[in-house]
Write a protein that holds these residues in place. Structure first.
Motif, PDB file in Angstrom:
ATOM      1  N   HIS A  72      26.473  21.056  53.407  1.00  0.00           N
ATOM      2  CA  HIS A  72      27.830  21.561  53.166  1.00  0.00           C
ATOM      3  C   HIS A  72      28.867  20.450  53.064  1.00  0.00           C
ATOM      4  O   HIS A  72      30.022  20.609  53.470  1.00  0.00           O
ATOM      5  CB  HIS A  72      28.234  22.549  54.274  1.00  0.00           C
ATOM      6  CG  HIS A  72      27.221  23.631  54.523  1.00  0.00           C
ATOM      7  ND1 HIS A  72      26.958  24.620  53.601  1.00  0.00           N
ATOM      8  CD2 HIS A  72      26.386  23.835  55.575  1.00  0.00           C
ATOM      9  CE1 HIS A  72      26.017  25.428  54.080  1.00  0.00           C
ATOM     10  NE2 HIS A  72      25.651  24.963  55.273  1.00  0.00           N
ATOM     11  N   PHE A  73      28.458  19.301  52.490  1.00  0.00           N
ATOM     12  CA  PHE A  73      29.364  18.180  52.296  1.00  0.00           C
ATOM     13  C   PHE A  73      29.613  17.889  50.811  1.00  0.00           C
ATOM     14  O   PHE A  73      30.228  16.863  50.487  1.00  0.00           O
ATOM     15  CB  PHE A  73      28.805  16.912  52.954  1.00  0.00           C
ATOM     16  CG  PHE A  73      28.729  16.980  54.452  1.00  0.00           C
ATOM     17  CD1 PHE A  73      29.762  17.514  55.203  1.00  0.00           C
ATOM     18  CD2 PHE A  73      27.609  16.503  55.110  1.00  0.00           C
ATOM     19  CE1 PHE A  73      29.686  17.581  56.583  1.00  0.00           C
ATOM     20  CE2 PHE A  73      27.525  16.551  56.497  1.00  0.00           C
ATOM     21  CZ  PHE A  73      28.564  17.097  57.241  1.00  0.00           C
ATOM     22  N   ALA A  74      29.165  18.748  49.929  1.00  0.00           N
ATOM     23  CA  ALA A  74      29.276  18.464  48.497  1.00  0.00           C
ATOM     24  C   ALA A  74      30.725  18.273  48.065  1.00  0.00           C
ATOM     25  O   ALA A  74      31.021  17.414  47.223  1.00  0.00           O
ATOM     26  CB  ALA A  74      28.634  19.596  47.682  1.00  0.00           C
ATOM     27  N   ALA A  75      31.642  19.043  48.631  1.00  0.00           N
ATOM     28  CA  ALA A  75      33.048  18.958  48.241  1.00  0.00           C
ATOM     29  C   ALA A  75      33.680  17.632  48.654  1.00  0.00           C
ATOM     30  O   ALA A  75      34.697  17.221  48.096  1.00  0.00           O
ATOM     31  CB  ALA A  75      33.838  20.113  48.851  1.00  0.00           C
ATOM     32  N   ARG A  76      33.066  16.949  49.619  1.00  0.00           N
ATOM     33  CA  ARG A  76      33.603  15.667  50.097  1.00  0.00           C
ATOM     34  C   ARG A  76      32.759  14.473  49.652  1.00  0.00           C
ATOM     35  O   ARG A  76      32.958  13.362  50.139  1.00  0.00           O
ATOM     36  CB  ARG A  76      33.691  15.677  51.631  1.00  0.00           C
ATOM     37  CG  ARG A  76      34.710  16.662  52.174  1.00  0.00           C
ATOM     38  CD  ARG A  76      35.025  16.321  53.620  1.00  0.00           C
ATOM     39  NE  ARG A  76      34.040  16.843  54.558  1.00  0.00           N
ATOM     40  CZ  ARG A  76      33.657  16.224  55.664  1.00  0.00           C
ATOM     41  NH1 ARG A  76      34.134  15.022  55.951  1.00  0.00           N
ATOM     42  NH2 ARG A  76      32.790  16.777  56.481  1.00  0.00           N
ATOM     43  N   THR A  77      31.848  14.716  48.707  1.00  0.00           N
ATOM     44  CA  THR A  77      30.915  13.671  48.295  1.00  0.00           C
ATOM     45  C   THR A  77      30.972  13.424  46.799  1.00  0.00           C
ATOM     46  O   THR A  77      30.933  14.363  46.001  1.00  0.00           O
ATOM     47  CB  THR A  77      29.479  14.053  48.683  1.00  0.00           C
ATOM     48  OG1 THR A  77      29.407  14.285  50.090  1.00  0.00           O
ATOM     49  CG2 THR A  77      28.501  12.953  48.302  1.00  0.00           C
ATOM     50  N   THR A  78      31.062  12.159  46.405  1.00  0.00           N
ATOM     51  CA  THR A  78      30.963  11.726  45.013  1.00  0.00           C
ATOM     52  C   THR A  78      29.762  10.803  44.896  1.00  0.00           C
ATOM     53  O   THR A  78      29.584   9.907  45.718  1.00  0.00           O
ATOM     54  CB  THR A  78      32.227  10.968  44.581  1.00  0.00           C
ATOM     55  OG1 THR A  78      33.366  11.828  44.715  1.00  0.00           O
ATOM     56  CG2 THR A  78      32.112  10.500  43.129  1.00  0.00           C
ATOM     57  N   VAL A  79      28.927  11.031  43.888  1.00  0.00           N
ATOM     58  CA  VAL A  79      27.716  10.236  43.695  1.00  0.00           C
ATOM     59  C   VAL A  79      27.835   9.442  42.400  1.00  0.00           C
ATOM     60  O   VAL A  79      28.177  10.001  41.351  1.00  0.00           O
ATOM     61  CB  VAL A  79      26.470  11.142  43.656  1.00  0.00           C
ATOM     62  CG1 VAL A  79      25.227  10.335  43.320  1.00  0.00           C
ATOM     63  CG2 VAL A  79      26.291  11.854  44.993  1.00  0.00           C
ATOM     64  N   ILE A  80      27.565   8.145  42.476  1.00  0.00           N
ATOM     65  CA  ILE A  80      27.699   7.254  41.321  1.00  0.00           C
ATOM     66  C   ILE A  80      26.394   6.492  41.114  1.00  0.00           C
ATOM     67  O   ILE A  80      25.868   5.898  42.054  1.00  0.00           O
ATOM     68  CB  ILE A  80      28.849   6.247  41.518  1.00  0.00           C
ATOM     69  CG1 ILE A  80      30.197   6.980  41.579  1.00  0.00           C
ATOM     70  CG2 ILE A  80      28.866   5.206  40.401  1.00  0.00           C
ATOM     71  CD1 ILE A  80      31.375   6.065  41.880  1.00  0.00           C
ATOM     72  N   GLU A  81      25.899   6.496  39.888  1.00  0.00           N
ATOM     73  CA  GLU A  81      24.690   5.750  39.564  1.00  0.00           C
ATOM     74  C   GLU A  81      25.068   4.420  38.913  1.00  0.00           C
ATOM     75  O   GLU A  81      25.531   4.370  37.779  1.00  0.00           O
ATOM     76  CB  GLU A  81      23.787   6.548  38.618  1.00  0.00           C
ATOM     77  CG  GLU A  81      22.470   5.832  38.310  1.00  0.00           C
ATOM     78  CD  GLU A  81      21.526   6.661  37.470  1.00  0.00           C
ATOM     79  OE1 GLU A  81      20.526   6.101  36.957  1.00  0.00           O
ATOM     80  OE2 GLU A  81      21.766   7.885  37.307  1.00  0.00           O
ATOM     81  N   VAL A  82      24.871   3.343  39.647  1.00  0.00           N
ATOM     82  CA  VAL A  82      25.133   2.000  39.128  1.00  0.00           C
ATOM     83  C   VAL A  82      24.490   0.988  40.081  1.00  0.00           C
ATOM     84  O   VAL A  82      24.335   1.265  41.274  1.00  0.00           O
ATOM     85  CB  VAL A  82      26.652   1.726  39.002  1.00  0.00           C
ATOM     86  CG1 VAL A  82      27.331   1.618  40.363  1.00  0.00           C
ATOM     87  CG2 VAL A  82      26.926   0.477  38.167  1.00  0.00           C
ATOM     88  N   ASP A  83      24.108  -0.150  39.549  1.00  0.00           N
ATOM     89  CA  ASP A  83      23.562  -1.235  40.363  1.00  0.00           C
ATOM     90  C   ASP A  83      24.693  -1.859  41.175  1.00  0.00           C
ATOM     91  O   ASP A  83      25.728  -2.246  40.608  1.00  0.00           O
ATOM     92  CB  ASP A  83      22.916  -2.271  39.444  1.00  0.00           C
ATOM     93  CG  ASP A  83      22.227  -3.403  40.196  1.00  0.00           C
ATOM     94  OD1 ASP A  83      22.350  -3.483  41.429  1.00  0.00           O
ATOM     95  OD2 ASP A  83      21.576  -4.228  39.522  1.00  0.00           O
ATOM     96  N   VAL A  84      24.532  -1.945  42.488  1.00  0.00           N
ATOM     97  CA  VAL A  84      25.555  -2.539  43.343  1.00  0.00           C
ATOM     98  C   VAL A  84      25.881  -3.958  42.909  1.00  0.00           C
ATOM     99  O   VAL A  84      27.032  -4.399  43.007  1.00  0.00           O
ATOM    100  CB  VAL A  84      25.098  -2.524  44.816  1.00  0.00           C
ATOM    101  CG1 VAL A  84      26.072  -3.291  45.704  1.00  0.00           C
ATOM    102  CG2 VAL A  84      24.945  -1.092  45.313  1.00  0.00           C
ATOM    103  N   ALA A  85      24.886  -4.683  42.393  1.00  0.00           N
ATOM    104  CA  ALA A  85      25.070  -6.079  41.988  1.00  0.00           C
ATOM    105  C   ALA A  85      25.478  -6.226  40.524  1.00  0.00           C
ATOM    106  O   ALA A  85      25.540  -7.350  40.020  1.00  0.00           O
ATOM    107  CB  ALA A  85      23.781  -6.863  42.239  1.00  0.00           C
TER     108      ALA A  85
END
Length: 235
Positions: A72-85
């Motif tokens: 139940h945290f979807a509304a407070r979560t953003t997911v990003i696909e990218v290499d940290v480096a």
């Protein structure tokens, strides 16, 4: 918590990392989030917190999204696909903001890829192996993403600490080191490092804390409460 059947699996380090986030933080960035364990722990402790989770592994991110929804945290979560480096332009294009997060956390790969044996599973190898140059890029990304006065927290094995501490010292002040040992009578195996962006305060080394009782496999009361989700890591 959904995790991959094979390959790297989140555990104690991720829970400790999430529990170490400041109680008054409002915007969290979890670098190399995997299935989202650390970020979700931080969200569970702080109802005012919003989390951005970043990873380059799309399968892990799919599980992170699922875990956020199921908890139940979807509304407070953003997911990003990218290499940290990745280069700054690539990170910005993916949605990773600069100078924006009050807390930045990471449990980065720790074995030097030039030594030892790489795991056969590709995702596990990516999650566990990284050289000093790549580690420095992770710290650079954390420094660029943290807001002024924001905290940056990494958890790392003590044998691989020197390059991480060097990368922190080049960019931050108010570095605090919390050594963690399996038991009170054995050497430290992992450390938590926290630093503050823009601070010039000196380094502080805290007393070692033992995870387990002297005998048996039970956790000490402090860490048992953290693992049960009833207490934060206060340090």
């Amino acid at each position: 918590m959904s995790q991959p059947r094979h390959g790297f699996r989140a555990g104690l380090d991720s829970v400790l990392l999430g529990a170490a986030v400041a109680s008054d933080s409002t915007a969290l960035l979890d670098l190399g989030c995997g299935v989202g364990t650390a970020g979700l722990v931080a969200l569970a402790h702080n109802p005012a917190l919003a989390a951005t989770m970043v990873d380059q592994n799309s399968d892990m991110l799919a599980l992170a999204r699922l875990n956020a929804e199921e908890n139940h945290f979807a509304a407070r979560t953003t997911v990003i696909e990218v290499d940290v480096a990745a280069k700054g332009a690539a990170r910005l294009a993916a949605g990773l903001r600069e100078n924006a997060y009050s807390s930045v956390i990471a449990n980065p790969p720790f074995f030097d890829s030039a030594g030892g044996t790489l795991a056969k599973d590709g995702a596990r190898a990516d999650a566990r192996h990284m050289g000093a140059e790549s580690l420095d890029l992770w710290v650079k990304t954390a420094a660029g993403a943290a807001a002024a006065g924001g905290e940056v927290i990494f958890i790392y094995p003590v044998e691989s600490l020197p390059p991480l501490l060097s990368a922190f010292a080049a960019r931050f002040g108010a570095i605090t080191i919390l050594p963690l040992s399996p038991r009170a009578d054995v050497p430290v195996t992992r450390v938590l490092l926290r630093a503050v962006k823009g601070s010039r305060a000196p380094l502080t080394m805290l007393s070692t804390r033992a995870l387990h009782d002297v005998e048996g496999r039970a956790f000490t009361p402090q860490f048992d409460a953290i693992l049960r989700g009833t207490a934060r890591l206060v340090w």
